[in-house]
Design a protein around this motif. Sequence first.
Motif, PDB file in Angstrom:
ATOM      1  N   LEU A 123       0.834  -1.201   0.000  1.00  0.00           N
ATOM      2  CA  LEU A 123       0.000   0.000   0.000  1.00  0.00           C
ATOM      3  C   LEU A 123       0.868   1.250   0.000  1.00  0.00           C
ATOM      4  CD1 LEU A 123      -2.563  -1.265   2.630  1.00  0.00           C
ATOM      5  CD2 LEU A 123      -2.973  -0.976   0.193  1.00  0.00           C
TER       6      LEU A 123
ATOM      7  N   PRO B 286      -5.743  -3.124   6.049  1.00  0.00           N
ATOM      8  CA  PRO B 286      -6.962  -3.682   5.462  1.00  0.00           C
ATOM      9  C   PRO B 286      -7.334  -5.124   5.808  1.00  0.00           C
ATOM     10  CG  PRO B 286      -5.528  -2.777   3.752  1.00  0.00           C
ATOM     11  CD  PRO B 286      -4.816  -2.660   5.042  1.00  0.00           C
TER      12      PRO B 286
ATOM     13  N   LEU C 129     -13.373   5.460  -3.970  1.00  0.00           N
ATOM     14  CA  LEU C 129     -13.144   4.026  -3.823  1.00  0.00           C
ATOM     15  C   LEU C 129     -14.473   3.390  -3.433  1.00  0.00           C
ATOM     16  CD1 LEU C 129      -9.867   4.160  -1.715  1.00  0.00           C
ATOM     17  CD2 LEU C 129     -10.075   3.958  -4.182  1.00  0.00           C
ATOM     18  N   LYS C 130     -15.088   2.726  -4.364  1.00  0.00           N
ATOM     19  CA  LYS C 130     -16.354   2.062  -4.086  1.00  0.00           C
ATOM     20  C   LYS C 130     -16.145   0.562  -4.127  1.00  0.00           C
ATOM     21  CE  LYS C 130     -19.555   5.553  -5.608  1.00  0.00           C
ATOM     22  NZ  LYS C 130     -20.775   5.841  -6.349  1.00  0.00           N
ATOM     23  N   ARG C 131     -16.628  -0.095  -3.120  1.00  0.00           N
ATOM     24  CA  ARG C 131     -16.571  -1.550  -3.085  1.00  0.00           C
ATOM     25  C   ARG C 131     -17.877  -2.110  -3.571  1.00  0.00           C
ATOM     26  NH1 ARG C 131     -13.596  -4.216   1.831  1.00  0.00           N
ATOM     27  NH2 ARG C 131     -13.810  -5.865   0.341  1.00  0.00           N
TER      28      ARG C 131
ATOM     29  N   TYR D 255      -9.588   8.158  -1.551  1.00  0.00           N
ATOM     30  CA  TYR D 255      -8.143   8.202  -1.314  1.00  0.00           C
ATOM     31  C   TYR D 255      -7.523   9.141  -2.345  1.00  0.00           C
ATOM     32  CZ  TYR D 255      -3.230   6.936  -1.296  1.00  0.00           C
ATOM     33  OH  TYR D 255      -1.870   7.000  -1.245  1.00  0.00           O
TER      34      TYR D 255
ATOM     35  N   TYR E  70     -11.265  -3.171  10.225  1.00  0.00           N
ATOM     36  CA  TYR E  70     -10.876  -2.159   9.244  1.00  0.00           C
ATOM     37  C   TYR E  70     -12.104  -1.599   8.525  1.00  0.00           C
ATOM     38  CZ  TYR E  70      -8.539  -0.009   5.236  1.00  0.00           C
ATOM     39  OH  TYR E  70      -8.096   0.871   4.280  1.00  0.00           O
ATOM     40  N   VAL E  71     -12.129  -0.289   8.415  1.00  0.00           N
ATOM     41  CA  VAL E  71     -13.191   0.384   7.664  1.00  0.00           C
ATOM     42  C   VAL E  71     -12.581   0.868   6.352  1.00  0.00           C
ATOM     43  CG1 VAL E  71     -14.844   2.286   7.645  1.00  0.00           C
ATOM     44  CG2 VAL E  71     -14.343   1.076   9.789  1.00  0.00           C
ATOM     45  N   TYR E  72     -13.072   0.325   5.258  1.00  0.00           N
ATOM     46  CA  TYR E  72     -12.540   0.662   3.941  1.00  0.00           C
ATOM     47  C   TYR E  72     -12.854   2.127   3.622  1.00  0.00           C
ATOM     48  CZ  TYR E  72     -10.991  -0.480  -0.786  1.00  0.00           C
ATOM     49  OH  TYR E  72     -10.290  -0.553  -1.963  1.00  0.00           O
ATOM     50  N   PRO E  73     -11.855   2.925   3.197  1.00  0.00           N
ATOM     51  CA  PRO E  73     -12.116   4.346   2.925  1.00  0.00           C
ATOM     52  C   PRO E  73     -12.985   4.540   1.687  1.00  0.00           C
ATOM     53  CG  PRO E  73      -9.889   3.772   2.262  1.00  0.00           C
ATOM     54  CD  PRO E  73     -10.468   2.554   2.930  1.00  0.00           C
ATOM     55  N   GLU E  74     -13.762   5.599   1.722  1.00  0.00           N
ATOM     56  CA  GLU E  74     -14.596   5.925   0.558  1.00  0.00           C
ATOM     57  C   GLU E  74     -13.816   6.720  -0.482  1.00  0.00           C
ATOM     58  OE1 GLU E  74     -18.339   7.664   1.632  1.00  0.00           O
ATOM     59  OE2 GLU E  74     -18.624   6.228   3.256  1.00  0.00           O
TER      60      GLU E  74
ATOM     61  N   TRP F 113      -1.284   5.500   3.314  1.00  0.00           N
ATOM     62  CA  TRP F 113      -2.550   4.772   3.487  1.00  0.00           C
ATOM     63  C   TRP F 113      -2.864   4.678   4.975  1.00  0.00           C
ATOM     64  CZ3 TRP F 113      -5.761   3.249  -0.338  1.00  0.00           C
ATOM     65  CH2 TRP F 113      -6.840   2.437   0.024  1.00  0.00           C
TER      66      TRP F 113
END
Length: 160
Positions: free
Chosen positions: A132, A140, A156-158, A151, A145-149, A136
């Motif tokens: 990473l 992850p 960043l959409k999951r 960066y 861990y909370v995935y960032p929206e 960062w």
Amino acid sequence: MEAEKLIGMLEDKLGRYIAKTDKMPNNDLLLLIKKEDLLSVMDTLKNDPELRFNCLMNHLGVDYPESFAVIYNLYSFHMKRKVTVKAHIERENPEVDSLEPVFRGINWFERETYDLLGIKFRGHSNLKRLLLPPDWKGHPLRKDYVYPEEYNGMTLKREE
């Protein structure tokens, strides 16, 4: 060598360090040890002339609900046997000694574990992120861990 004979040999040489020994379904052995004993155990496994577990096959970290763990898979060509060494680490300050003095090639394995789980390896020659970017936030592979929206301006959409 029979698993039971190897267990006896390991208990003779490392008994004071081993908290638990298990035979895994594939007939390999699992040694559960305290994190403080990691360097001593790994040095003995690698350098003892009767054991010679000098092939580090893999290293990984695991995030359990109550703790982290570091796991090492070793192979002895001399004995034609595998052994897995596991040590639990507290969640509050996940840190353990680096195994670079024993297995020089573990450098990037430890960096990957640090990068993705945040486990620190005391004495590591270059402990910094590997996969990473340096800025960062977080690690992850941690369960919390909370995935960032976003960066650096990228969304960043999951996928759900």
